[in-house]
Motif scaffolding. Structure first.
Motif, PDB file in Angstrom:
ATOM      1  N   ALA A 181       8.703   3.407  -2.193  1.00 52.94           N
ATOM      2  CA  ALA A 181       7.793   3.677  -3.306  1.00 52.94           C
ATOM      3  C   ALA A 181       8.177   2.803  -4.498  1.00 52.94           C
ATOM      4  CB  ALA A 181       7.870   5.148  -3.711  1.00 52.94           C
ATOM      5  N   PRO A 182       7.230   2.501  -5.355  1.00 51.92           N
ATOM      6  CA  PRO A 182       7.567   1.758  -6.562  1.00 51.92           C
ATOM      7  C   PRO A 182       8.248   2.666  -7.583  1.00 51.92           C
ATOM      8  CG  PRO A 182       5.263   2.369  -6.595  1.00 51.92           C
ATOM      9  CD  PRO A 182       5.804   2.791  -5.255  1.00 51.92           C
ATOM     10  N   LEU A 183       9.077   2.077  -8.407  1.00 53.66           N
ATOM     11  CA  LEU A 183       9.660   2.762  -9.557  1.00 53.66           C
ATOM     12  C   LEU A 183       8.969   2.204 -10.783  1.00 53.66           C
ATOM     13  CD1 LEU A 183      11.807   4.488 -11.048  1.00 53.66           C
ATOM     14  CD2 LEU A 183      13.296   2.497 -10.952  1.00 53.66           C
ATOM     15  N   GLY A 199      -4.450   4.396  -6.183  1.00 46.23           N
ATOM     16  CA  GLY A 199      -4.756   5.640  -5.495  1.00 46.23           C
ATOM     17  C   GLY A 199      -3.520   6.447  -5.136  1.00 46.23           C
ATOM     18  N   ILE A 200      -2.507   6.373  -5.965  1.00 44.31           N
ATOM     19  CA  ILE A 200      -1.269   7.101  -5.706  1.00 44.31           C
ATOM     20  C   ILE A 200      -1.528   8.588  -5.940  1.00 44.31           C
ATOM     21  CG2 ILE A 200       1.093   7.458  -6.506  1.00 44.31           C
ATOM     22  CD1 ILE A 200       1.196   4.402  -6.948  1.00 44.31           C
ATOM     23  N   LEU A 201      -1.154   9.383  -4.969  1.00 43.34           N
ATOM     24  CA  LEU A 201      -1.488  10.799  -4.973  1.00 43.34           C
ATOM     25  C   LEU A 201      -0.416  11.694  -5.578  1.00 43.34           C
ATOM     26  CD1 LEU A 201      -2.929  10.875  -1.349  1.00 43.34           C
ATOM     27  CD2 LEU A 201      -4.178  10.591  -3.502  1.00 43.34           C
ATOM     28  N   GLY A 202       0.793  11.224  -5.660  1.00 48.29           N
ATOM     29  CA  GLY A 202       1.873  12.040  -6.201  1.00 48.29           C
ATOM     30  C   GLY A 202       3.151  11.252  -6.244  1.00 48.29           C
ATOM     31  N   ASN A 227       0.837  -1.188   0.000  1.00 48.51           N
ATOM     32  CA  ASN A 227       0.000   0.000   0.000  1.00 48.51           C
ATOM     33  C   ASN A 227       0.879   1.248   0.000  1.00 48.51           C
ATOM     34  OD1 ASN A 227      -2.231   1.627   0.172  1.00 48.51           O
ATOM     35  ND2 ASN A 227      -2.517   1.319   2.365  1.00 48.51           N
ATOM     36  N   VAL A 228       0.937   1.947  -1.112  1.00 45.05           N
ATOM     37  CA  VAL A 228       1.776   3.135  -1.245  1.00 45.05           C
ATOM     38  C   VAL A 228       0.946   4.305  -1.750  1.00 45.05           C
ATOM     39  CG1 VAL A 228       3.910   1.842  -1.644  1.00 45.05           C
ATOM     40  CG2 VAL A 228       2.494   2.470  -3.583  1.00 45.05           C
ATOM     41  N   ASP A 229       1.400   5.514  -1.455  1.00 41.90           N
ATOM     42  CA  ASP A 229       0.701   6.695  -1.972  1.00 41.90           C
ATOM     43  C   ASP A 229       1.616   7.581  -2.811  1.00 41.90           C
ATOM     44  OD1 ASP A 229       2.276   7.839  -0.042  1.00 41.90           O
ATOM     45  OD2 ASP A 229       0.636   8.663   1.136  1.00 41.90           O
TER      46      ASP A 229
END
Length: 113
Positions: free
Chosen positions: A61-63, A82-85, A34-36
């Protein structure tokens, strides 16, 4: 043959996609929960992606890789999670502002900081 050799040391799971862009998303799905935030780099400019790996790891974070011409697999991944930025590596010579807008579903390039 590498897979067979590695199996001597334990379980092996291949993570792959139809392209480098799809593969980056499959790696993100496999190893990032779960990342944003996401780190985005051009799949056509390997130094950006190479340097982005440690940054992505440091901020958990994913690349994901993308290319100009639309959001592609990176945009789908960002939207579905739902990644915000995030961070976009390289200047507008690596990825056009419109690509960043598409990937992060921004209203306009004015939102890019």
């Amino acid at each position: 043959s590498y897979e067979a050799e590695l199996k001597a040391f334990g379980e092996v799971t291949r993570v792959f996609g139809d392209s480098r862009y799809d593969t980056s998303v499959e790696v993100a799905k496999t190893f990032c929960g779960n990342v944003d935030t996401a780190v985005v780099a051009s799949g056509k400019n390997f130094p950006d992606g190479l340097c982005g790996g440690p940054l992505a790891a440091a901020i958990n974070a994913p690349l994901v890789l993308t290319k100009d011409g639309g959001a592609g697999a990176a945009g789908t991944y960002v939207a579905e999670n739902g990644i915000l930025g995030g961070y976009v590596l390289g200047g507008d010579g690596a990825l056009a502002d419109q690509t960043v807008v598409d990937v992060f579903a921004l209203e306009s390039a004015d939102e890019i900081k």
